[in-house]
Design a protein around this motif. Structure first.
Motif, PDB file in Angstrom:
ATOM      1  N   GLU A 144       1.043  -1.443   0.008  1.00 51.85           N
ATOM      2  CA  GLU A 144      -0.019   0.047   0.077  1.00 51.85           C
ATOM      3  C   GLU A 144       0.768   1.070   0.239  1.00 51.85           C
ATOM      4  O   GLU A 144       0.310   2.232  -0.353  1.00 51.85           O
ATOM      5  N   SER A 145       2.207   1.201   0.563  1.00 54.10           N
ATOM      6  CA  SER A 145       2.850   2.220   0.500  1.00 54.10           C
ATOM      7  C   SER A 145       3.445   2.632  -0.874  1.00 54.10           C
ATOM      8  O   SER A 145       4.336   3.966  -1.065  1.00 54.10           O
ATOM      9  N   LYS A 146       3.223   1.818  -1.857  1.00 50.90           N
ATOM     10  CA  LYS A 146       3.772   2.292  -3.186  1.00 50.90           C
ATOM     11  C   LYS A 146       2.919   3.288  -3.865  1.00 50.90           C
ATOM     12  O   LYS A 146       1.625   3.057  -3.993  1.00 50.90           O
ATOM     13  N   VAL A 147       3.390   4.248  -4.255  1.00 49.00           N
ATOM     14  CA  VAL A 147       2.779   5.531  -4.794  1.00 49.00           C
ATOM     15  C   VAL A 147       2.609   5.136  -6.323  1.00 49.00           C
ATOM     16  O   VAL A 147       1.522   5.249  -6.927  1.00 49.00           O
ATOM     17  N   PHE A 148       3.716   4.651  -7.000  1.00 49.03           N
ATOM     18  CA  PHE A 148       3.471   4.220  -8.411  1.00 49.03           C
ATOM     19  C   PHE A 148       4.319   2.930  -8.556  1.00 49.03           C
ATOM     20  O   PHE A 148       5.040   2.460  -7.752  1.00 49.03           O
ATOM     21  N   TRP A 149       3.740   2.731  -9.827  1.00 50.60           N
ATOM     22  CA  TRP A 149       4.298   1.365 -10.250  1.00 50.60           C
ATOM     23  C   TRP A 149       5.221   1.607 -11.489  1.00 50.60           C
ATOM     24  O   TRP A 149       4.912   2.388 -12.231  1.00 50.60           O
ATOM     25  N   ASP A 150       6.264   0.736 -11.702  1.00 50.29           N
ATOM     26  CA  ASP A 150       6.990   0.857 -13.155  1.00 50.29           C
ATOM     27  C   ASP A 150       6.109  -0.201 -14.012  1.00 50.29           C
ATOM     28  O   ASP A 150       5.362  -0.974 -13.707  1.00 50.29           O
ATOM     29  N   THR A 151       6.917  -0.286 -15.085  1.00 46.95           N
ATOM     30  CA  THR A 151       6.387  -1.384 -16.229  1.00 46.95           C
ATOM     31  C   THR A 151       6.604  -2.807 -15.790  1.00 46.95           C
ATOM     32  O   THR A 151       5.697  -3.533 -15.701  1.00 46.95           O
ATOM     33  N   ARG A 152       7.683  -2.988 -14.954  1.00 48.02           N
ATOM     34  CA  ARG A 152       8.017  -4.241 -14.367  1.00 48.02           C
ATOM     35  C   ARG A 152       6.853  -4.561 -13.326  1.00 48.02           C
ATOM     36  O   ARG A 152       6.230  -5.640 -13.403  1.00 48.02           O
ATOM     37  N   HIS A 170      -4.024  -4.904 -25.241  1.00 51.78           N
ATOM     38  CA  HIS A 170      -5.420  -4.903 -24.724  1.00 51.78           C
ATOM     39  C   HIS A 170      -5.724  -3.656 -23.948  1.00 51.78           C
ATOM     40  O   HIS A 170      -6.887  -3.127 -23.966  1.00 51.78           O
ATOM     41  N   PHE A 171      -4.987  -2.989 -23.072  1.00 52.24           N
ATOM     42  CA  PHE A 171      -5.352  -1.722 -22.552  1.00 52.24           C
ATOM     43  C   PHE A 171      -4.301  -0.379 -22.339  1.00 52.24           C
ATOM     44  O   PHE A 171      -4.738   0.456 -21.871  1.00 52.24           O
ATOM     45  N   PHE A 172      -3.255  -0.402 -22.741  1.00 52.99           N
ATOM     46  CA  PHE A 172      -2.102   0.430 -22.389  1.00 52.99           C
ATOM     47  C   PHE A 172      -2.710   1.435 -23.199  1.00 52.99           C
ATOM     48  O   PHE A 172      -2.458   2.783 -22.798  1.00 52.99           O
ATOM     49  N   HIS A 173      -3.282   1.492 -24.317  1.00 60.68           N
ATOM     50  CA  HIS A 173      -3.646   2.864 -25.204  1.00 60.68           C
ATOM     51  C   HIS A 173      -4.956   3.228 -25.007  1.00 60.68           C
ATOM     52  O   HIS A 173      -5.374   4.322 -25.538  1.00 60.68           O
ATOM     53  N   ASP A 174      -5.616   2.532 -23.830  1.00 54.94           N
ATOM     54  CA  ASP A 174      -7.037   3.260 -23.583  1.00 54.94           C
ATOM     55  C   ASP A 174      -6.613   4.461 -22.941  1.00 54.94           C
ATOM     56  O   ASP A 174      -5.956   4.550 -22.202  1.00 54.94           O
ATOM     57  N   PHE A 214      -6.472   4.652 -19.114  1.00 52.30           N
ATOM     58  CA  PHE A 214      -5.415   4.057 -18.379  1.00 52.30           C
ATOM     59  C   PHE A 214      -4.373   5.400 -17.999  1.00 52.30           C
ATOM     60  O   PHE A 214      -3.718   5.847 -18.671  1.00 52.30           O
ATOM     61  N   PRO A 215      -4.158   5.509 -16.801  1.00 51.11           N
ATOM     62  CA  PRO A 215      -3.249   6.435 -16.078  1.00 51.11           C
ATOM     63  C   PRO A 215      -1.807   5.936 -16.204  1.00 51.11           C
ATOM     64  O   PRO A 215      -1.400   4.943 -15.837  1.00 51.11           O
ATOM     65  N   LYS A 216      -1.032   6.880 -16.903  1.00 47.96           N
ATOM     66  CA  LYS A 216       0.088   6.712 -17.007  1.00 47.96           C
ATOM     67  C   LYS A 216       1.017   7.872 -17.381  1.00 47.96           C
ATOM     68  O   LYS A 216       0.472   8.999 -17.927  1.00 47.96           O
ATOM     69  N   TRP A 244       8.109   4.607 -18.159  1.00 48.45           N
ATOM     70  CA  TRP A 244       6.456   4.723 -17.833  1.00 48.45           C
ATOM     71  C   TRP A 244       6.283   4.373 -16.308  1.00 48.45           C
ATOM     72  O   TRP A 244       6.853   3.712 -15.784  1.00 48.45           O
ATOM     73  N   PHE A 245       5.634   5.518 -15.786  1.00 46.08           N
ATOM     74  CA  PHE A 245       5.133   5.216 -14.245  1.00 46.08           C
ATOM     75  C   PHE A 245       3.488   5.184 -14.252  1.00 46.08           C
ATOM     76  O   PHE A 245       2.822   5.873 -15.076  1.00 46.08           O
ATOM     77  N   TYR A 246       2.984   4.395 -13.288  1.00 43.52           N
ATOM     78  CA  TYR A 246       1.682   4.341 -13.291  1.00 43.52           C
ATOM     79  C   TYR A 246       1.237   4.565 -11.925  1.00 43.52           C
ATOM     80  O   TYR A 246       1.606   3.732 -11.062  1.00 43.52           O
ATOM     81  N   PRO A 247       0.188   5.378 -11.485  1.00 46.21           N
ATOM     82  CA  PRO A 247      -0.251   5.817 -10.123  1.00 46.21           C
ATOM     83  C   PRO A 247      -0.913   4.084  -9.648  1.00 46.21           C
ATOM     84  O   PRO A 247      -1.688   4.125 -10.247  1.00 46.21           O
ATOM     85  N   ALA A 248      -0.212   4.130  -8.485  1.00 46.64           N
ATOM     86  CA  ALA A 248      -0.550   2.728  -8.064  1.00 46.64           C
ATOM     87  C   ALA A 248      -2.187   2.453  -7.917  1.00 46.64           C
ATOM     88  O   ALA A 248      -2.887   1.726  -8.546  1.00 46.64           O
TER      89      ALA A 248
END
Length: 91
Positions: free
Chosen positions: A28-36, A52-56, A59-61, A68-72
């Motif tokens: 829960e402490s992770k603010v962002f995810w990376d692609t991995r 399937h969804f990256f270009h939706d 999709f927050p990125k 690339w970073f994604y808000p968790a």
């Protein structure tokens, strides 16, 4: 003389509960995810994610430099909604 008896099953359960709680706190402490992390969380390859969804547009990125970073929390919410849509379940 004292004799101490330990209920090993209870000790193991207490240990596993504490470990599980700590792992949840770390996740829960992770603010962002990376692609991995995104690939790990979805159990999908990078090609499948892109297909399937990256270009939706929902999709927050964010791309910073070449990464690339994604808000968790937002990403998790999006993925749950996206999967419901794929299953044909409305929210």
């Amino acid at each position: 003389m004292f004799q101490v008896q330990i209920d090993e099953e209870k000790v193991e359960k207490l240990y596993l509960d504490a470990l599980h709680k700590k792992m949840e706190e770390i996740e829960e402490s992770k603010v962002f995810w990376d692609t991995r992390e995104l690939k790990r969380r979805t159990c999908m390859s990078w090609n499948t994610i892109q297909e399937h969804f990256f270009h939706d547009p929902r999709f927050p990125k964010v791309k910073l430099g070449g990464k690339w970073f994604y808000p968790a929390k937002e990403t998790e919410t999006f993925l749950n909604q996206w999967l419901k849509e794929k299953r044909g379940v409305s929210s």
